[in-house]
Design an enzyme around this catalytic site. Structure first.
Site, mmCIF file in Angstrom:
data_model
loop_
_atom_site.group_PDB
_atom_site.id
_atom_site.type_symbol
_atom_site.label_atom_id
_atom_site.label_comp_id
_atom_site.label_asym_id
_atom_site.label_seq_id
_atom_site.Cartn_x
_atom_site.Cartn_y
_atom_site.Cartn_z
ATOM 1 C CE LYS A 170 5.963 -5.620 -0.034
ATOM 2 N NZ LYS A 170 5.577 -6.280 1.237
ATOM 3 C CE1 TYR B 109 10.690 -3.764 -2.704
ATOM 4 C CE2 TYR B 109 8.660 -4.098 -3.921
ATOM 5 C CZ TYR B 109 9.343 -4.033 -2.727
ATOM 6 O OH TYR B 109 8.670 -4.259 -1.547
#
Ligand code: NDP
Length: 260
Positions: A168, A161
């Site tokens: 995020k 990720y």
């Protein structure tokens, strides 16, 4: 009479029928919401691929407008909220379902990301929510809400990720600060943390297929989530049923986030 009968709002982030924003749009439409839509501007205006893909989905459900908006451009954001104001006057919700990181910066380790790649990823994936919120605030009715999409990789290290995890984290922090800033006006700001869903954005994440297997194997529900589940939970968070919820990150991920 639906939960969103008489409610109006604007949706950012439909690219095609797999987009999470489309699943949420369908849930909102089923409850009677009236909506306007934006899409990434087309490079070739003679063959507007992005616009056509979005129109194919939203025209049949009575879209009030479909306009281009590159969230990196202040002028585009101004125009989108101007159009929203002219069309609806006041609104009740904004959906932010937008993220991007340059592939070369997303696929490598975080320490190898370029300065420009970091800026682009943060600009599109985080600053855009702040820029939208500032413009939406004067248009939002008391009781209105703003919702963004996040992923567990913002809370914990999820292999593959990478740079989007940093985005995020920042996005979830922005949700909390803005929830506190807009709360006195009766406006809620929340995030929905979805489990992996096969979309264009997801295809840019390394190890995405492994993530799907991981969820099937270890999530409490022993399966991946459906887009419909994300759509319904998002609709709930944006609705009056969630009138006491703000600054929250709601996990819709078959329970995976509780696993150590
Ligand atoms: P999509 O690719 O369908 O949606 C992402 C959207 O962002 C697209 O519509 C894309 O437009 C748009 N976008 C990118 N750059 C810009 C820009 N500069 N200006 C305007 N729009 C832009 O993927 P998803 O539905 O998966 O992603 C939606 C959100 O959900 C993202 O925040 C993502 O991180 C999040 N999420 C996704 C998960 C998943 O597994 N899919 C899991 C958890 C969260 P275009 O395609 O035309 O470039």
């Amino acid at each position: 009479m639906g939960l969103f009968t008489g409610k109006k709002g604007v949706i950012f982030g439909i690219a095609n029928e797999r987009s999470i924003a489309w699943a949420i749009t369908q849930a909102l439409h089923a409850e009677g919401a009236e909506m306007g839509f934006t899409h990434l501007p087309d490079k070739d205006p003679v063959r507007p691929k992005n616009e056509n893909k979005v129109r194919k989905l939203v025209d049949p459900i009575g879209a009030k407008f479909v306009i281009p908006c590159d969230v990196q451009k202040d002028g585009d954001l101004d125009a989108a909220f101007q159009k929203t104001s002219e069309t609806f006057g006041k609104i009740d919700f904004v959906l932010h379902s937008v993220a991007f990181a340059p592939p070369q910066d997303l696929t490598g380790p975080v320490y190898a990301a370029s300065r420009e790649g970091f800026k682009t990823a943060m600009d599109i994936s985080v600053y855009s929510l702040m820029a939208m919120t500032g413009r939406a605030r004067p248009l939002l009715n008391a009781g209105g809400s703003i919702l963004t999409l996040t992923y567990l990789g913002g809370e914990k290290v999820i292999p593959g990720y990478n740079l989007m995890g940093l985005c995020k984290s920042a996005l979830e922090s922005a949700v909390e600060y803005m929830a506190s800033e807009l709360g006195p006006a009766g406006i809620r700001v929340n995030a929905l943390s979805a489990g992996p869903v096969k979309t264009i954005s997801a295809s840019g994440v390394g190890d995405f297929k492994k993530m799907l297997t991981l969820y099937e194997t270890f999530a409490p529900l022993r399966r991946n989530i459906t887009e419909e589940e994300v759509g319904k939970a998002a609709m709930f968070l944006m609705s009056s049923y969630a009138s006491g919820i703000s600054g929250e990150t709601l996990h819709v991920d078959s329970g995976y986030h509780i696993m150590g």
